[in-house]
Design an enzyme around this catalytic site. Structure first.
Site, PDB file in Angstrom:
ATOM      1  N   CYS A  30       0.829  -1.196   0.000  1.00 18.77           N
ATOM      2  CA  CYS A  30       0.000   0.000   0.000  1.00 18.77           C
ATOM      3  C   CYS A  30       0.874   1.262   0.000  1.00 18.77           C
ATOM      4  O   CYS A  30       1.476   1.576  -1.012  1.00 18.77           O
ATOM      5  CB  CYS A  30      -0.987  -0.046   1.159  1.00 18.77           C
ATOM      6  SG  CYS A  30      -2.466   0.925   0.806  1.00 18.77           S
ATOM      7  N   GLU A  52      -1.481  -9.200   3.202  1.00 12.77           N
ATOM      8  CA  GLU A  52      -1.313  -9.811   4.540  1.00 12.77           C
ATOM      9  C   GLU A  52      -2.659 -10.202   5.143  1.00 12.77           C
ATOM     10  O   GLU A  52      -2.735 -11.118   5.964  1.00 12.77           O
ATOM     11  CB  GLU A  52      -0.545  -8.864   5.473  1.00 12.77           C
ATOM     12  CG  GLU A  52      -1.280  -7.611   5.964  1.00 12.77           C
ATOM     13  CD  GLU A  52      -1.249  -6.432   5.000  1.00 12.77           C
ATOM     14  OE1 GLU A  52      -0.985  -6.654   3.799  1.00 12.77           O
ATOM     15  OE2 GLU A  52      -1.503  -5.293   5.440  1.00 12.77           O
ATOM     16  N   HIS A  70      -3.729  -5.045   0.396  1.00 17.18           N
ATOM     17  CA  HIS A  70      -3.104  -5.598   1.600  1.00 17.18           C
ATOM     18  C   HIS A  70      -3.131  -7.126   1.570  1.00 17.18           C
ATOM     19  O   HIS A  70      -4.044  -7.742   2.136  1.00 17.18           O
ATOM     20  CB  HIS A  70      -3.861  -5.127   2.850  1.00 17.18           C
ATOM     21  CG  HIS A  70      -3.666  -3.673   3.139  1.00 17.18           C
ATOM     22  ND1 HIS A  70      -2.693  -3.206   3.988  1.00 17.18           N
ATOM     23  CD2 HIS A  70      -4.308  -2.584   2.667  1.00 17.18           C
ATOM     24  CE1 HIS A  70      -2.748  -1.886   4.040  1.00 17.18           C
ATOM     25  NE2 HIS A  70      -3.718  -1.482   3.249  1.00 17.18           N
TER      26      HIS A  70
HETATM   27  N1  GLN Z   1      -1.902   6.630   3.035  1.00 14.03           N
HETATM   28  C1  GLN Z   1      -2.038   5.899   1.825  1.00 14.03           C
HETATM   29  C2  GLN Z   1      -3.406   6.081   1.192  1.00 14.03           C
HETATM   30  O1  GLN Z   1      -4.332   6.475   1.847  1.00 14.03           O
HETATM   31  C3  GLN Z   1      -1.733   4.429   2.024  1.00 14.03           C
HETATM   32  C4  GLN Z   1      -2.655   3.736   2.969  1.00 14.03           C
HETATM   33  C5  GLN Z   1      -2.162   2.402   3.413  1.00 14.03           C
HETATM   34  O2  GLN Z   1      -0.957   2.119   3.394  1.00 14.03           O
HETATM   35  N2  GLN Z   1      -3.038   1.552   3.867  1.00 14.03           N
HETATM   36  O3  GLN Z   1      -3.586   5.826   0.029  1.00 14.03           O
END
Ligand code: GLN
Length: 540
Positions: A387, A514, A512
């Protein structure tokens, strides 16, 4: 249609005794006996969900396929049971109050006084019984510790359900702590007695006590607890500390916990057991691999929520799964990205066999993450960005390889070159809670890419929790300079994964992964990453 039986799990004496793991372990044992099982977590806090809470306070926010931001215990349920949860697997006091107050404003109570009992408790009971007739067992974990003011409406709801459904259809398991007092050289049962007493004052009689302890509970102690807590002696079960949480179900099964539950609820196991990858045999092999692996690797986890390792719970567990599958212990070096600079990056990272850049929010520590990515890219150290970690990899590549020095994400800094940016639909959003891109989305993987090889298929579904995306205006230059946009949304408008060919392992995911790594079977990207880290170690 199954007649659903309800198992309530409460905790006493202390918090953090591992109710989530206990619930997941009981769920697994019943599932391995052939029953249909689901688990619900009820949290007594007033927040609607943990989505707006700091990871320092609450640990990781676990996202379900249907886009709910929930408690990290749902992660344990999924990892142990091997099936996805939904938004109906968790509820908070805040949600119950919100529902009741909204109904009140609409005039839904027809002039009545709205009260904790029966209105809040009815709403809690409604949520506890949402899966009625869908599963053989619904396990309900009550967050917090008995005796807390916030827990009262939840305990009252448990009491009522036990009364309504009857003793054969409900069971109360209480997790307590039996401390060993060194100066006295004794295990002390008093805190457990008090905790059981509080439960009974609330009209709930514990059927089974799971006693967390560092020392074995001998027969004498067990009978004392049984007598004072009004529980049968064979239902006082010691829950000794074990090496890995994945050993807990095996430990309970050796103490016949599943047999005791079935006996007390008057149920017999189904004749045929389902063909199920998380069966006892595979599970035991998996635990053996965790405890006695042949190899070991060290990976860096670069993030900013370092005080609470629960902030990265699912990542840590995914490493354990991928490690066991590669027959390796994964040692994690926790690296605070705020401390990484151009001057010290080599010293911090050179010994590592792989580096994972963690998800996150806000601009603190971003430049450290970008320095770390530059170093691992140039030095062929396996890299995995999740992410925010992927977004930083795109920023680093745009700066270093595409020659756009001020490239950034508009989350961190206003520049002319927002290579990571908000889509128009996110720009209009004002409320913070539940408004990100959340939950499962499909993604198409390009053939002949590393990620396609890892998954072994083209269409995948992974969970998201973010606002920002790779800016499509930069896709052409990124590709021209050699970054492969290896996974896209089905309509090709969103970049979901990236990689760099020629590097031993350089993978970024906007989602994600994970959150979908499970015991025994793991997750393909994590498995591939640890394999690459092992190869890196051998090459050193
Ligand atoms: N801050 C980033 C976004 O909002 C990544 C978010 C995250 O890593 N879950 O896109």
């Amino acid at each position: 249609m199954p007649k659903t039986k309800y198992i309530f799990i409460t905790g006493g004496v202390l918090s953090s005794l591992g109710k989530g793991i206990a619930s997941a372990s009981i769920g697994l044992l019943l599932k391995q006996r052939g029953f249909g099982v689901t688990i619900i977590k009820l949290d007594p806090y007033i927040n609607i969900d943990p989505g707006t809470m700091s990871p320092h306070q609450h640990g990781e926010v676990y996202v379900t396929d249907d886009g709910a931001e929930t408690d990290l215990d749902l992660g344990h349920y999924e990892r142990f049971l091997g099936v996805p949860t939904t938004r109906y697997n968790s509820a908070s006091a805040g949600q119950a109050y919100f529902e009741v107050i909204t109904r009140e404003r609409k005039g839904g109570y027809l002039g009545k006084t709205v009260q904790v009992i029966p209105h809040i408790t009815d709403e809690i009971k409604r949520r506890m019984t949402l899966f009625d007739k869908q599963y053989d067992f619904v396990i309900i974990e009550i967050g917090g510790t008995v005796g807390d003011i916030e827990s009262l409406p939840f305990l009252e709801s448990v009491r009522q359900i036990c009364l309504e459904k009857g003793a054969r259809n409900t069971l109360n398991i209480h997790l307590t702590y039996v401390p060993y007092v060194r100066s006295a050289g004794e295990l002390k049962t008093k805190p457990t007695q008090h905790s059981a007493k509080v439960l009974m004052e609330n009209g709930i009689r514990p059927d089974i006590l799971l006693c967390r302890t560092e020392q074995r509970l001998n027969k004498e102690i067990r009978s004392k607890i049984a007598l004072f807590c009004n529980v049968e002696e064979d239902s006082v079960i010691e829950a000794l500390d074990v090496e890995t949480i994945y050993e807990v179900p095996i430990f309970y099964s050796r103490r016949n916990l599943d047999d005791i539950i079935l006996r007390k609820m008057n149920v017999r196991s189904p004749e045929s057991k389902p063909d199920y990858p998380l069966n006892m045999e595979n599970w035991s092999k998996f635990v053996q691999r965790i405890k006695n692996p042949k190899h070991d690797v060290t990976v860096g986890l670069v993030g900013k929520y370092m005080q609470t390792q629960d902030s990265y719970k699912s990542i840590v567990e995914a490493f354990i799964h991928a490690g066991a599958i590669n027959n390796a212990r994964v040692n994690i070096k926790w690296i605070n990205s705020e401390e990484v600079t151009r001057e010290n990056v080599a010293e911090m990272l050179q010994e590592l066999n792989g580096v994972l850049i963690a998800p996150g929010f806000g601009n603190r520590g971003i430049e450290g993450k970008i320095e770390a990515i530059k170093y691992v890219r140039e030095n062929n150290i396996p890299f995995f960005g999740i992410c925010l970690g992927m977004q930083c990899a795109v920023i680093e590549f745009t700066r270093s390889i595409c020659g756009i020095a001020d490239a950034n994400s508009s989350e961190f800094k206003k520049t002319k070159n927002s290579v990571v940016d908000l889509l128009p639909n996110q720009r209009q959003i004002v409320d913070k809670g539940g408004t990100m891109r959340l939950g499962a989305y499909p993604c198409i993987l390009k053939k002949d890419t590393l990620i396609h090889q890892l998954y072994g298929r083209e269409l995948i579904s992974e969970r998201h929790r973010h606002r920002y995306e790779v800016n499509n205006a930069y896709r052409q230059i990124l590709e021209e300079k050699g970054m492969v946009l290896s996974g896209l949304s089905p309509d090709s408008t969103l970049v979901e994964t990236i990689e760099l060919p020629g590097h031993p392992f350089f993978v970024g995911a906007q989602f994600h992964p994970e959150l979908q790594s499970r015991a025994v079977t793991g997750h393909p990207i994590f498995i591939g990453f640890i394999k690459a880290a092992l190869q890196n170690k051998c090459a050193k």
